[in-house]
Design a protein around this motif. Structure first.
Motif, PDB file in Angstrom:
ATOM      1  N   GLY A 102      56.957 107.254  36.007  1.00 55.05           N
ATOM      2  CA  GLY A 102      56.761 105.911  36.532  1.00 55.05           C
ATOM      3  C   GLY A 102      56.335 105.905  37.982  1.00 55.05           C
ATOM      4  O   GLY A 102      56.079 106.957  38.588  1.00 55.05           O
ATOM      5  N   SER A 103      56.259 104.694  38.544  1.00 58.02           N
ATOM      6  CA  SER A 103      55.789 104.510  39.915  1.00 58.02           C
ATOM      7  C   SER A 103      56.729 103.602  40.692  1.00 58.02           C
ATOM      8  O   SER A 103      57.402 102.740  40.121  1.00 58.02           O
ATOM      9  N   LEU A 104      56.730 103.802  41.995  1.00 54.92           N
ATOM     10  CA  LEU A 104      57.423 102.927  42.934  1.00 54.92           C
ATOM     11  C   LEU A 104      56.596 102.852  44.201  1.00 54.92           C
ATOM     12  O   LEU A 104      55.884 103.813  44.538  1.00 54.92           O
ATOM     13  N   ARG A 105      56.710 101.741  44.920  1.00 54.09           N
ATOM     14  CA  ARG A 105      56.097 101.638  46.236  1.00 54.09           C
ATOM     15  C   ARG A 105      57.165 101.314  47.262  1.00 54.09           C
ATOM     16  O   ARG A 105      57.827 100.274  47.168  1.00 54.09           O
ATOM     17  N   LEU A 106      57.324 102.187  48.211  1.00 53.37           N
ATOM     18  CA  LEU A 106      58.245 101.959  49.313  1.00 53.37           C
ATOM     19  C   LEU A 106      57.506 101.279  50.460  1.00 53.37           C
ATOM     20  O   LEU A 106      56.334 101.546  50.696  1.00 53.37           O
ATOM     21  N   SER A 107      58.223 100.427  51.158  1.00 52.66           N
ATOM     22  CA  SER A 107      57.696  99.774  52.346  1.00 52.66           C
ATOM     23  C   SER A 107      58.631 100.028  53.516  1.00 52.66           C
ATOM     24  O   SER A 107      59.844 100.190  53.333  1.00 52.66           O
ATOM     25  N   CYS A 108      58.070 100.047  54.697  1.00 59.15           N
ATOM     26  CA  CYS A 108      58.869 100.202  55.916  1.00 59.15           C
ATOM     27  C   CYS A 108      58.314  99.224  56.945  1.00 59.15           C
ATOM     28  O   CYS A 108      57.169  99.380  57.396  1.00 59.15           O
ATOM     29  N   ALA A 109      59.118  98.241  57.280  1.00 57.38           N
ATOM     30  CA  ALA A 109      58.727  97.246  58.268  1.00 57.38           C
ATOM     31  C   ALA A 109      59.266  97.660  59.632  1.00 57.38           C
ATOM     32  O   ALA A 109      60.455  97.970  59.771  1.00 57.38           O
ATOM     33  N   ALA A 110      58.395  97.661  60.624  1.00 57.78           N
ATOM     34  CA  ALA A 110      58.767  98.114  61.961  1.00 57.78           C
ATOM     35  C   ALA A 110      58.847  96.947  62.933  1.00 57.78           C
ATOM     36  O   ALA A 110      57.928  96.120  62.989  1.00 57.78           O
ATOM     37  N   SER A 111      59.948  96.908  63.647  1.00 57.37           N
ATOM     38  CA  SER A 111      60.080  95.957  64.760  1.00 57.37           C
ATOM     39  C   SER A 111      59.790  96.741  66.031  1.00 57.37           C
ATOM     40  O   SER A 111      60.641  97.489  66.524  1.00 57.37           O
ATOM     41  N   VAL A 112      58.580  96.567  66.540  1.00 60.92           N
ATOM     42  CA  VAL A 112      58.138  97.362  67.669  1.00 60.92           C
ATOM     43  C   VAL A 112      57.042  96.598  68.384  1.00 60.92           C
ATOM     44  O   VAL A 112      56.323  95.816  67.768  1.00 60.92           O
ATOM     45  N   GLY A 113      56.916  96.856  69.662  1.00 62.76           N
ATOM     46  CA  GLY A 113      55.918  96.122  70.433  1.00 62.76           C
ATOM     47  C   GLY A 113      54.497  96.382  69.986  1.00 62.76           C
ATOM     48  O   GLY A 113      53.742  95.457  69.709  1.00 62.76           O
TER      49      GLY A 113
END
Length: 120
Positions: A16-27
């Motif tokens: 199967g498949s998965l998509r990971l996301s990473c949201a960054a709080s950065v200037g």
């Protein structure tokens, strides 16, 4: 201070498949190379993939090459890891990482991790 928040982990069957996301709080997100690492209990954290600040260069661990794709959207301050053809040995906690250089080699910042479990 940079904050990284991963999402998208879960339980999936082998193949199967998965998509990971990473949201960054950065200037200035585009100043940071981004990467993904993973860790299983009792083992050291290992490199999975990294992407340059512009997104023009990507590098992968041999174990995931051809199955995983790292990408980034600098307008959304987000990096992704598309994982296809998952195998039970991909089971791990996946961590997002950021570093102020061309690619991630020794991360300056880490996310809290997201669990990926691949059942056989």
């Amino acid at each position: 201070q940079v904050q990284l928040v991963e999402s998208g982990g879960g339980l999936v069957q082998a193949g199967g498949s998965l998509r990971l996301s990473c949201a960054a709080s950065v200037g200035t997100f585009s100043s940071y190379a981004m990467g993904w690492f993973r860790q299983t209990p009792g083992k050291e954290r290992e490199f999975v993939a990294t992407i340059s600040r512009s997104g023009g260069s990507t590098y992968y661990a041999d174990s995931v090459k051809g199955r995983f794709t790292i990408s980034r959207d600098n307008a959304k301050n987000t990096v992704y890891l598309q994982m296809n053809s998952l195998k039970p040995e991909d089971t791990a906690v996946y961590y997002c990482a950021a570093e102020l250089r061309h690619i991630v080699a020794a991360p300056d910042y880490w996310g809290q991790g997201t669990q990926v479990t691949v059942s056989s």
